[in-house]
Scaffold this active site. Sequence first.
Site, PDB file in Angstrom:
ATOM      1  N   LYS A   1       0.342  -1.183   0.081  1.00 47.91           N
ATOM      2  CA  LYS A   1       0.133  -0.060  -0.157  1.00 47.91           C
ATOM      3  C   LYS A   1       0.922   1.320   0.008  1.00 47.91           C
ATOM      4  CE  LYS A   1      -4.006   1.538   3.131  1.00 47.91           C
ATOM      5  NZ  LYS A   1      -4.895   1.721   4.068  1.00 47.91           N
TER       6      LYS A   1
ATOM      7  N   SER B   1     -10.078   1.358   2.898  1.00 52.55           N
ATOM      8  CA  SER B   1      -8.580   2.185   1.784  1.00 52.55           C
ATOM      9  C   SER B   1      -7.803   1.506   0.982  1.00 52.55           C
ATOM     10  CB  SER B   1      -8.326   3.664   2.874  1.00 52.55           C
ATOM     11  OG  SER B   1      -7.645   2.861   3.131  1.00 52.55           O
TER      12      SER B   1
ATOM     13  N   SER C   1      -9.363  -0.930   6.731  1.00 55.25           N
ATOM     14  CA  SER C   1      -9.407  -0.986   5.681  1.00 55.25           C
ATOM     15  C   SER C   1      -8.351  -1.819   4.947  1.00 55.25           C
ATOM     16  CB  SER C   1      -8.221   0.195   6.217  1.00 55.25           C
ATOM     17  OG  SER C   1      -8.884   1.656   4.919  1.00 55.25           O
TER      18      SER C   1
END
Lengths: 477, 485
Positions: B78, B153, B177
């Site tokens: 990420k 996310s 997330s």
Amino acid sequence: MSRYETVIGLEVHAHLKTRTKIFCACSTTFGSEPNENVCAVCSGMPGVLPVLNAMVPEYAAKMGLATGCEVNLKSVFARKNYFYPDLPKGYQISQFELPICEHGSVAIEVDGQRKVIGLTRIHMEEDAGKNIHSAAENASFVDLNRAGVPLIEIVSEPDMRSAEEAVAYLKELRSILLYLGICDGNMEEGSFRCDANVSIRPVGQEALGTRAELKNLNSFKHVQKAIEYEVARQIDLIEDGEDVVQETRLYNADKGTTHSMRGKEEAHDYRYFPDPDLVPLVLDPAWVEQWRAELPELPAAKRTRFMADYGLADYDAVLLTAELAVADYFEAAAKAYSGQARKIANWVVGDLLPSLGETGIAAGDCLLTPARLAGLLTLVDDGTISVKIGKDSFRDLCASGDDPAEYVRARGLAQVSDTGELEAMVDRVISENPAEVEAYRGGKTKLMSFFMGQVMRLSKGQANPGVVTKLIQQKLS
Amino acid sequence: MSALHTKTLTELAGLLQSREVTAVQAVGACLDRIEATEPAVRALITVMAGEAMARAETLDAEGPDPSKPLWGVPVVLKDLLTTRGVRTTCGSKILKDFVPFYDATAVARLREAGAVLIGKANMDEFAMGSSTENSAYFRTANPWDAERVPGGSSGGSGASVAAGQCFAALGTDTGGSIRLPASFCGIVGVKPTYGRVSRYGLIAYGSSLDQIGPMTRSVEDAARVLQVIAGHDPRDSTSVNAPVPDYLAGLGRDSLDGVTIGLPREYWGGGIDPEVEAACRAAVARAEALGARTVPLSLSLTDYAIATYYIIAMAEASSNLSRFDGVRFGHRSQGAEELIDMYTASRTEGFGDEVQRRIIMGTYVLSSGYYDAYYNKAAKVRRLLRQDFDAALGQCDFIAGPVCPTTAFRVGAKADPIQMYLMDIFTISLNLAGLPGMSLPVGLGTDSGMPVGLQLMGRPFEEADMLSVAACLERNLDPMPLPAL
């Protein structure tokens, strides 16, 4: 007697003398090239985290213990949020609701009056960096070497009533920090800084007046002058029917005045909240007890002991104990000396301290060691040299580190006590000054000092004054 | 070898160690897959093609190392995990050109274990969002249906794993997330106990909630990655100094005898899409068939979780994001005359709407006069929530429920921020309580045809047991298909 009473509270920031910064391993060295002592953590790079330097709570707790504070076994770091280029994270890690130390006090003495000043709290925090503005380049630069240097903030109660008390309190705090060896106490380099909250109120009034916070106080003298100026300014305002505005004011050392920083600073809402990156600091009671046991004798105790053990006057005791190195010097010299310690004290206060002040040398580094000072005084005591020769040689001995006895021998400074040699000199003075001899014999005995001066001149100051006086009296009676 | 990208990490690691597949082949297969799928999926902000290939060549030259469990395995990160020498954007314009000079601890541990980093995944800006529509760069599509979101996310991480671009990705989970995109993309996502994985190098959103975790195509894959990244880090004061158990040891269990699973009525009541409920209930029934006992229970404070979460997360975010001020790194607005104008313009230009909204709200709840009413009260509710969980986990070994009331929603469907925040209703309590949880794919919804994730939540630092239960269930459910891309 003024109709107004001055009320002063002080916030002192002291740099802790740790090798590394409070939340990273960068050096705390002062005076490096800009941004030399900087890493991802103290420059606030994204994603990095603080890790507490274990020496910081120890030092902070020791200061608390030395000032009678309660040491909180659990304390919490909090973020103080504001924007400024020298503050890399946009917040300062400090302590807010649960500081490490609370409820202490420090005793001061002004004009022979003892007074206890309350300490509200001591908390740990990180220092910010420095903004540097270059007019030549029309640009501003940020130096983060200081960012993350550990500080303790020591907050007093509004217990001081004069600039003198404020200065006495600051000097006492500084002494304690130096004794603990946790701060170098250097005000010019900013490792011991102070902000003063100053207000006035009519004598007898309970409620506090509106205060101004004074900043940029870089020496004890500035503290004194800034407070005096500010008190006069506030009295003028009130006498003129105006109000004191709560604000931050900067001291201007050149003009001796304070001026407003404008309301900007006051608009801040720091939005304190517990720093989620640092777990609450929990101290083991055993550590605190160990730190308490490790406390050295503190300035106040040492002062009392010096007065009792060495028969020193209060004034000398204060001067001799302000810095640990000076106190240690005095004690070592007193131990090496067989005469009265008071005499050593006189020499340390009257000769050593001014000499150290001029040269900037620390007492512990002075080449005239305590043992040598004791030796020098012994030479005076046993008549080998006069007091005057002793005093005249002092700075030389400080600079050279020579053994005093060697020094006196090498330069032929020993006092002449040989009666034969001195008798010849006295005879010569008598024969060369018949008019004065006449007058002396006629009752003008004050002329003794004239004859003495002449003999001293002939002996280049080395004649033993006691022997000379006796000889003159014999010859002229 | 054409279907290398369909293999699990566990399978690939075995092939790499036995030299049936070289690191270059593994990386090459992923880069090919990225080239083939990225036009549709858009999971990656940065593809580290050259660097990854060079690293694979070095690894091949050295030969496989059995002490390196992820030797040669291509992994995606990420884009809020800092990578030395590789741009790290946080999905934000304000960090468009930010190249860190330090690795996150989790990243360093992956490298140490032999993994090959091949890309930085798209995300909602600063991890603020549940759909990866809030990226400043582009939105990521769900590999199962390009018109649907991958969740967020960590949507880029989830989509990349589901699309076969890599064999594992790291995500971060502040309020769901990792688990939400795992559920929406049909993969496994684990949110470890707070303090289990170092946060050093994780660009913080809500520091007291953030946790890094693995996103993979199987439970065993997740266990292998967690094994590498978990453990104390002296650079993170909130990382816990406790031994890391062997997460692989218990994965072979063939029954769930003696396991009690709690079913909170607040997670199984109204408001769940029938297709989600059906798939989750079927999975729970399978667990029962395997020997597990289920008990109804209550997490009565669930209703307060969203408000509590957003106050705490936004408060922390408002402070965490202060360092993006245009002074030392990141975007700086040009032409401002005064310092305050430079700050304002840099942050207004650099941050997207959702980030600005959260900074403003977070600033508000910490403001003098409001602190007690909001932040302080939320902190108290948070403690109560944890007690609620502790009590529930006294009655059972694990809590199970849906990850989300719906399957992946359509792009643009949650334009109202509150609607978006409600997507987190089943995931955020766990972050507030600091407990471990995971999303396990349990099938496809009968209406939408999109993946459904079952959430398991466990006791602190008992990830090993949670993974063993999940692995047993995974083996006894119909295999999760890969999306047809």
